[in-house]
Design a protein around this motif. Sequence first.
Motif, PDB file in Angstrom:
ATOM      1  N   ASP A 151     -18.810   5.838 -31.111  1.00 31.05           N
ATOM      2  CA  ASP A 151     -20.298   6.145 -30.571  1.00 31.05           C
ATOM      3  C   ASP A 151     -20.777   5.069 -29.614  1.00 31.05           C
ATOM      4  O   ASP A 151     -21.886   4.809 -29.939  1.00 31.05           O
ATOM      5  N   GLY A 152     -19.978   4.919 -28.758  1.00 30.26           N
ATOM      6  CA  GLY A 152     -20.518   3.989 -27.685  1.00 30.26           C
ATOM      7  C   GLY A 152     -20.058   2.553 -28.057  1.00 30.26           C
ATOM      8  O   GLY A 152     -20.643   1.534 -27.154  1.00 30.26           O
ATOM      9  N   LEU A 153     -19.901   2.264 -29.146  1.00 27.91           N
ATOM     10  CA  LEU A 153     -19.672   0.715 -29.632  1.00 27.91           C
ATOM     11  C   LEU A 153     -17.924   0.406 -29.763  1.00 27.91           C
ATOM     12  O   LEU A 153     -17.629   1.229 -30.275  1.00 27.91           O
ATOM     13  N   PRO A 154     -17.847  -0.839 -29.252  1.00 32.38           N
ATOM     14  CA  PRO A 154     -16.346  -0.966 -29.279  1.00 32.38           C
ATOM     15  C   PRO A 154     -15.802  -1.525 -30.474  1.00 32.38           C
ATOM     16  O   PRO A 154     -16.545  -1.889 -31.165  1.00 32.38           O
ATOM     17  N   THR A 155     -14.835  -0.928 -30.800  1.00 35.62           N
ATOM     18  CA  THR A 155     -13.986  -1.265 -32.382  1.00 35.62           C
ATOM     19  C   THR A 155     -13.378  -2.620 -32.125  1.00 35.62           C
ATOM     20  O   THR A 155     -12.941  -2.972 -33.354  1.00 35.62           O
ATOM     21  N   GLY A 156     -13.070  -3.179 -31.297  1.00 34.35           N
ATOM     22  CA  GLY A 156     -12.262  -4.499 -31.245  1.00 34.35           C
ATOM     23  C   GLY A 156     -10.937  -4.209 -31.033  1.00 34.35           C
ATOM     24  O   GLY A 156     -10.001  -5.350 -30.608  1.00 34.35           O
ATOM     25  N   ARG A 157     -10.342  -3.108 -30.882  1.00 37.11           N
ATOM     26  CA  ARG A 157      -8.972  -2.772 -30.649  1.00 37.11           C
ATOM     27  C   ARG A 157      -8.700  -2.871 -29.079  1.00 37.11           C
ATOM     28  O   ARG A 157      -9.448  -2.636 -28.194  1.00 37.11           O
ATOM     29  N   LEU A 158      -7.709  -3.505 -28.674  1.00 41.41           N
ATOM     30  CA  LEU A 158      -7.222  -3.775 -27.309  1.00 41.41           C
ATOM     31  C   LEU A 158      -5.981  -3.361 -26.981  1.00 41.41           C
ATOM     32  O   LEU A 158      -4.871  -4.255 -26.714  1.00 41.41           O
ATOM     33  N   PRO A 159      -5.692  -1.827 -27.221  1.00 43.38           N
ATOM     34  CA  PRO A 159      -4.294  -1.447 -26.789  1.00 43.38           C
ATOM     35  C   PRO A 159      -4.036  -1.256 -25.147  1.00 43.38           C
ATOM     36  O   PRO A 159      -2.665  -1.049 -25.013  1.00 43.38           O
ATOM     37  N   GLY A 160      -4.940  -1.560 -24.297  1.00 45.44           N
ATOM     38  CA  GLY A 160      -4.734  -1.326 -22.969  1.00 45.44           C
ATOM     39  C   GLY A 160      -3.784  -2.455 -22.430  1.00 45.44           C
ATOM     40  O   GLY A 160      -3.804  -3.622 -22.886  1.00 45.44           O
ATOM     41  N   ARG A 161      -3.063  -2.112 -21.354  1.00 40.36           N
ATOM     42  CA  ARG A 161      -1.875  -3.170 -20.868  1.00 40.36           C
ATOM     43  C   ARG A 161      -1.883  -2.817 -19.462  1.00 40.36           C
ATOM     44  O   ARG A 161      -2.333  -1.750 -18.976  1.00 40.36           O
ATOM     45  N   LEU A 162      -1.094  -3.653 -18.591  1.00 41.38           N
ATOM     46  CA  LEU A 162      -0.925  -3.447 -17.023  1.00 41.38           C
ATOM     47  C   LEU A 162       0.089  -2.375 -17.204  1.00 41.38           C
ATOM     48  O   LEU A 162       1.133  -2.172 -17.894  1.00 41.38           O
ATOM     49  N   VAL A 163      -0.219  -1.380 -16.035  1.00 40.56           N
ATOM     50  CA  VAL A 163       0.729  -0.481 -15.869  1.00 40.56           C
ATOM     51  C   VAL A 163       1.448  -0.688 -14.759  1.00 40.56           C
ATOM     52  O   VAL A 163       1.019  -0.984 -13.413  1.00 40.56           O
ATOM     53  N   ARG A 164       2.797  -1.000 -14.870  1.00 40.45           N
ATOM     54  CA  ARG A 164       3.524  -1.273 -13.624  1.00 40.45           C
ATOM     55  C   ARG A 164       4.285   0.128 -13.132  1.00 40.45           C
ATOM     56  O   ARG A 164       4.776   0.972 -13.998  1.00 40.45           O
ATOM     57  N   ARG A 165       4.139   0.259 -11.766  1.00 40.82           N
ATOM     58  CA  ARG A 165       4.728   1.540 -11.003  1.00 40.82           C
ATOM     59  C   ARG A 165       6.175   1.439 -11.030  1.00 40.82           C
ATOM     60  O   ARG A 165       6.592   0.551 -10.725  1.00 40.82           O
ATOM     61  N   GLY A 166       6.881   2.697 -11.521  1.00 42.21           N
ATOM     62  CA  GLY A 166       8.100   2.843 -11.205  1.00 42.21           C
ATOM     63  C   GLY A 166       9.274   1.808 -11.511  1.00 42.21           C
ATOM     64  O   GLY A 166       8.926   1.215 -12.606  1.00 42.21           O
ATOM     65  N   ARG A 167      10.058   1.611 -10.744  1.00 42.97           N
ATOM     66  CA  ARG A 167      11.124   0.651 -10.967  1.00 42.97           C
ATOM     67  C   ARG A 167      10.524  -0.917 -11.038  1.00 42.97           C
ATOM     68  O   ARG A 167       9.573  -0.972 -10.243  1.00 42.97           O
ATOM     69  N   THR A 168      11.338  -1.682 -11.548  1.00 48.64           N
ATOM     70  CA  THR A 168      11.015  -3.135 -11.617  1.00 48.64           C
ATOM     71  C   THR A 168      12.048  -4.034 -11.133  1.00 48.64           C
ATOM     72  O   THR A 168      12.182  -5.293 -11.154  1.00 48.64           O
ATOM     73  N   ALA A 169      13.021  -3.498 -10.207  1.00 44.20           N
ATOM     74  CA  ALA A 169      14.089  -4.079  -9.753  1.00 44.20           C
ATOM     75  C   ALA A 169      13.412  -5.447  -8.726  1.00 44.20           C
ATOM     76  O   ALA A 169      12.719  -5.179  -8.015  1.00 44.20           O
ATOM     77  N   ALA A 170      14.038  -6.373  -8.970  1.00 40.51           N
ATOM     78  CA  ALA A 170      13.671  -7.659  -8.267  1.00 40.51           C
ATOM     79  C   ALA A 170      13.872  -7.374  -6.800  1.00 40.51           C
ATOM     80  O   ALA A 170      15.037  -6.912  -6.223  1.00 40.51           O
ATOM     81  N   PHE A 171      13.189  -7.799  -5.760  1.00 43.02           N
ATOM     82  CA  PHE A 171      13.258  -8.019  -4.553  1.00 43.02           C
ATOM     83  C   PHE A 171      13.374  -9.427  -4.020  1.00 43.02           C
ATOM     84  O   PHE A 171      13.040 -10.316  -4.933  1.00 43.02           O
ATOM     85  N   ALA A 172      14.010  -9.741  -3.068  1.00 40.14           N
ATOM     86  CA  ALA A 172      13.964 -11.048  -2.439  1.00 40.14           C
ATOM     87  C   ALA A 172      12.605 -11.643  -2.546  1.00 40.14           C
ATOM     88  O   ALA A 172      11.561 -11.136  -1.947  1.00 40.14           O
ATOM     89  N   SER A 173      12.761 -13.005  -2.961  1.00 36.91           N
ATOM     90  CA  SER A 173      10.963 -13.577  -3.227  1.00 36.91           C
ATOM     91  C   SER A 173      10.458 -13.755  -1.640  1.00 36.91           C
ATOM     92  O   SER A 173      11.217 -13.900  -0.881  1.00 36.91           O
ATOM     93  N   CYS A 174       9.335 -13.525  -1.776  1.00 37.51           N
ATOM     94  CA  CYS A 174       8.396 -13.838  -0.603  1.00 37.51           C
ATOM     95  C   CYS A 174       7.641 -14.894  -0.584  1.00 37.51           C
ATOM     96  O   CYS A 174       6.547 -14.938   0.165  1.00 37.51           O
ATOM     97  N   THR A 175       7.799 -15.808  -1.609  1.00 39.12           N
ATOM     98  CA  THR A 175       6.780 -16.986  -1.690  1.00 39.12           C
ATOM     99  C   THR A 175       7.517 -18.189  -1.414  1.00 39.12           C
ATOM    100  O   THR A 175       7.068 -19.236  -1.553  1.00 39.12           O
ATOM    101  N   ASN A 176       8.813 -18.258  -1.028  1.00 37.62           N
ATOM    102  CA  ASN A 176       9.487 -19.671  -0.785  1.00 37.62           C
ATOM    103  C   ASN A 176       9.271 -20.106   0.532  1.00 37.62           C
ATOM    104  O   ASN A 176       9.370 -19.499   1.595  1.00 37.62           O
TER     105      ASN A 176
END
Length: 586
Positions: A556-581
């Motif tokens: 009824d429009g009021l938060p219950t306090g539950r927080l099941p939401g998470r980051l959604v990562r798309r597709g595969r998570t295979a590592a790529f060569a770092s672009c930050t070095n």
Amino acid sequence: MLDLAIRGALIVDGTGGEPYSGDVGIASGRIASVGRAGPAREEIDARGRILTPGFIDIHTHFDGQATWENRLAPSSEHGVTTVVTGNCGVGFAPCRPDDRDALLALMEGVEDVPDVVMAAGLPWTWTSFPEFLDFLDQRQFDVDVAVQIPHSPIRVFVMGQRGVDRAPATPGEIERMAALVEEAIGAGAIGVSTSRFLLHRTKAGKLSPSVDAAEQELLGLAEGLRRAGDGVFQLIAAVDSTAADEYALMRRLVEKSGRPLSFTLVAEQLPNYPGEKDAWRVFRHRLATDQPAGAPIRGQIFPRPIGTLLGLDLSYHPFSLNPSYAPLRDLPLPERVTRMRDPTIRARLLAETPQSDNLPALRMVSLDREHYRLGDPPRYDPTPDEEIGRLAARAGRSKADLLYDCLLEDDGKAILYCPSGNFIGHRLDAAGELLRDSNTIVALGDAGAHYGMICDASYPTFLLTYWVRDAAPGAGLTLPDAVRKLSAIPADAVGLSDRGTIAVGKKADLNIIDLERLRLHGPAVFHDLPAGGRRLRQRADGIAATIVSGEVTYRDGLPTGRLPGRLVRRGRTAAFASCTNGDSRS
């Protein structure tokens, strides 16, 4: 034993099919049964109510809010269970410490997020985009969050100050940008975004770094998607170009990437600004007749007028850039209202003209715009006779004089509404055309941004009332079609195939709605951001429950306090060569 059973609902499953009565059973965050449901640890009686999939907004700006808050309101208050952020080419990753101020200035100007709020709220524990995703991965929300990598931070990360100053990128820099996009998609980004829109500027009036980037640079972003073999491209087209040329560019980007692209599509451009008057019709024609092979182009549309809100407690109002207002700006609202009722101050403000080097800001406060009282419940389709200038003329007053009084109503809390796009001839017919177009996606809630100018995250409630329940016969949308446009279509547009419909095995993101009681309240100001920052929120009645991953997040429009939401990562998570070095700047 099920975790949750919803009994006796009218199921509107998101496919566009006819509603039917039945139960839905949920176990381990997924839909376990549809039609009949066995015993459950928790039950909800949904008789007399509709059950829909959770709604999905693919155009938000929660890049900052997701780092300091767990509740992604106002989206989550209107049945949205998944948001996509990182739109319009702005965000906070990748970013080196020396470039933080540049990205803050950009977000403050483009998306109306106050610098003081971001300075207090952003933890800045990342440098690369994968590190930003890793940070979000540790957080909990009341909705799921998917993230796009934005073009302007990419540009500044690669080019430093030259990127901020919009210098042309070298071939080596473009290659570096492509590698960053590839890396981001590999780490789970949902796509890449950019902006070519002239209104996207810092508060000082400087154009966003991405706005006039060369086509080769945009093709470099598309190349990153091609290499990753995944992701989507989001874009705001240039208004100082023709619709035909912009569509041809988008087509070349899709041909390069092999990935879907969506862009902001509004009927009628902002007044007094460059651009074709009927560009939206050209875009619609091209969408219908000139789709690239392999991946679609779609228009992101909004179901009511694109407009801004003005008020004494908001970012702008018609007198906010007048010189005599500067000493009043930071006073508490009650004191400001008292001072503005002083006849001397009133006369001074009415005699002055706004002063600013920021052209879009001057247009924001222009008296030439159409101004209406928004009211509560809010009116998003006012008639011409309700325009403040016309009311003033009938009363023998100047428009500025009446606007001044309007701002002081409700002890200074009154809100003025300035509709522009999607409101041709003071009607929403054009918005209806776009809603019914099979090549469009309902989106553009812009939540997490424009805290003091816009409160558009409420559009699901507006769509279900204005275009479904309250529409004249034949003038609106059917309930199944409207729910599909809020759920399955946007889910499909960004490749989130595990949600958007009510079916066995799908993610248990759902809304229980009392359609007859559904009501949208007027926006109200809350000072609950970091550093006491201000934002607009907009409540709704009639959403009995919202469920994310099988857990009830709102009743009824009021938060219950539950927080099941998470980051959604798309597709595969295979590592790529770092672009930050090292330092990659040329």
